[in-house]
Scaffold this active site. Structure first.
Site, PDB file in Angstrom:
ATOM      1  N   GLU A 184       0.839  -1.205   0.000  1.00 45.52           N
ATOM      2  CA  GLU A 184       0.000   0.000   0.000  1.00 45.52           C
ATOM      3  C   GLU A 184       0.867   1.246   0.000  1.00 45.52           C
ATOM      4  OE1 GLU A 184      -3.836   1.367   2.664  1.00 45.52           O
ATOM      5  OE2 GLU A 184      -2.043   0.723   3.728  1.00 45.52           O
ATOM      6  N   HIS A 232       2.383   4.695   0.907  1.00 45.51           N
ATOM      7  CA  HIS A 232       2.535   5.401   2.181  1.00 45.51           C
ATOM      8  C   HIS A 232       3.158   6.779   1.959  1.00 45.51           C
ATOM      9  CE1 HIS A 232       1.572   1.554   4.028  1.00 45.51           C
ATOM     10  NE2 HIS A 232       1.461   2.185   5.185  1.00 45.51           N
ATOM     11  N   ASP A 266       3.484  -1.932   6.040  1.00 44.63           N
ATOM     12  CA  ASP A 266       2.475  -2.776   6.676  1.00 44.63           C
ATOM     13  C   ASP A 266       2.926  -4.229   6.807  1.00 44.63           C
ATOM     14  OD1 ASP A 266       0.975  -0.502   6.725  1.00 44.63           O
ATOM     15  OD2 ASP A 266      -0.589  -1.193   5.357  1.00 44.63           O
ATOM     16  N   HIS A 284      -2.074  -3.851   9.005  1.00 44.07           N
ATOM     17  CA  HIS A 284      -2.881  -3.134   8.013  1.00 44.07           C
ATOM     18  C   HIS A 284      -4.312  -3.091   8.521  1.00 44.07           C
ATOM     19  CE1 HIS A 284      -4.198  -1.788   4.041  1.00 44.07           C
ATOM     20  NE2 HIS A 284      -4.973  -2.850   3.902  1.00 44.07           N
ATOM     21  N   GLU A 331      -7.226  -2.348   7.493  1.00 38.40           N
ATOM     22  CA  GLU A 331      -8.345  -2.882   6.724  1.00 38.40           C
ATOM     23  C   GLU A 331      -8.448  -4.406   6.759  1.00 38.40           C
ATOM     24  OE1 GLU A 331      -7.471   1.129   4.783  1.00 38.40           O
ATOM     25  OE2 GLU A 331      -6.393  -0.447   5.851  1.00 38.40           O
ATOM     26  N   HIS A 357      -2.253   7.215   8.705  1.00 39.67           N
ATOM     27  CA  HIS A 357      -1.679   6.522   7.557  1.00 39.67           C
ATOM     28  C   HIS A 357      -0.560   7.354   6.925  1.00 39.67           C
ATOM     29  CE1 HIS A 357      -1.390   3.960   4.067  1.00 39.67           C
ATOM     30  NE2 HIS A 357      -1.459   5.023   3.293  1.00 39.67           N
ATOM     31  N   GLU A 399       4.025   5.336  11.594  1.00 37.23           N
ATOM     32  CA  GLU A 399       4.674   4.440  10.640  1.00 37.23           C
ATOM     33  C   GLU A 399       6.020   4.989  10.172  1.00 37.23           C
ATOM     34  OE1 GLU A 399       1.202   2.106   8.301  1.00 37.23           O
ATOM     35  OE2 GLU A 399       1.167   4.270   8.049  1.00 37.23           O
TER      36      GLU A 399
END
Length: 256
Positions: free
Chosen positions: A33, A35, A44, A119, A121, A176, A181
């Protein structure tokens, strides 16, 4: 020192370690994904794997190869699945993959598994995969297989949040590609971060509903939902230590 990674063991060594059912297996679950422009697309996967490695050494567990793809990025938590680079699975595929892997571990003799999610989701599809695996294992007469499901950010303490975000915590929903992160990546994988490309932006705001198909204009141009500018390797070190200690502490007794 023996490796904690299942993939680096020979099959007889692995068999000896797990066939009795007492060894915990940690399975990181991530995603590919975007970032933001300042960071690689694999945090992730890298972050839960790094934590799983350290937890495994603390509690005498093993780490399985991570599941490197996850459920579709949602706009209000990951920028959206329309973003270039983000490469996702259908929910059925996520749940089925987890179900199949858990059943294989059970076949090997494993009876304790901790799924380390990186992650957001993925969350409910992990639960579905676990539920399906337990149901099918019961059909096969295996009733002593148990699973812990956790997301590493849930182990960040309130004191740590105050230290990491002295200017105010924007909330996990818009973190996010933000400070959490980015700081962890600066500590663990600094070669995958270029802070000169980090965008200084206010936290993203959204209506109190989701809209499909995605409206790309809702997502900040950077793909991040908050600014990574305040991130630092020092913050990442603190976050890693707090999460690893918290997860280790809980897993020492979770299967009792």
């Amino acid at each position: 020192m023996d490796s904690v990674h299942i993939s680096e063991l020979s099959w007889p060594v692995y068999d000896e370690k797990v066939r009795h059912g007492r060894t915990v297996v940690l399975l990181p679950i991530g995603a590919l994904e975007q970032h933001g422009p300042h960071m690689s697309m694999n945090p992730d996967v890298l972050l839960p794997t790094a934590m799983a490695e350290r937890v495994a050494r603390n509690i005498g567990a093993l780490v399985a190869p991570p599941i490197a793809y996850g459920y579709k990025s949602q706009q209000k938590s990951g920028g959206g699945n329309h973003m270039p680079g983000t490469t996702s699975l259908d929910g059925l595929t996520v749940a089925s993959t987890i179900k199949d892997v858990l059943k294989e571990f059970a076949r090997h003799g494993v009876r304790k598994v901790a799924l380390v999610n990186g992650h957001f989701e993925n969350s409910m599809f992990i639960v579905e995969g676990v539920d399906l695996a337990l149901r099918e294992l019961r059909w096969e007469g295996i009733r002593d297989f148990s699973v812990v499901v956790l997301s590493y950010w849930d182990f960040v303490t309130e004191d740590t949040i105050r230290e990491i975000y002295p200017y105010g915590f924007p909330g996990w929903a818009v973190e996010h590609g933000g400070v959490l992160e980015t700081s962890l990546m600066l500590h663990l994988h600094p070669h995958l971060v270029d802070m000169s490309k980090a965008v200084d932006q206010p936290p993203a705001t959204f209506p109190p509903y989701d809209f499909f198909p995605t409206k790309p204009q809702w997502t900040p141009c950077s793909g991040c939902l908050s600014s990574a500018k305040p991130a630092s390797a020092a913050k990442g070190k603190l976050l890693l230590e707090v999460c690893v200690e918290g997860i280790s502490s809980q897993l020492r007794t979770a299967f009792d």
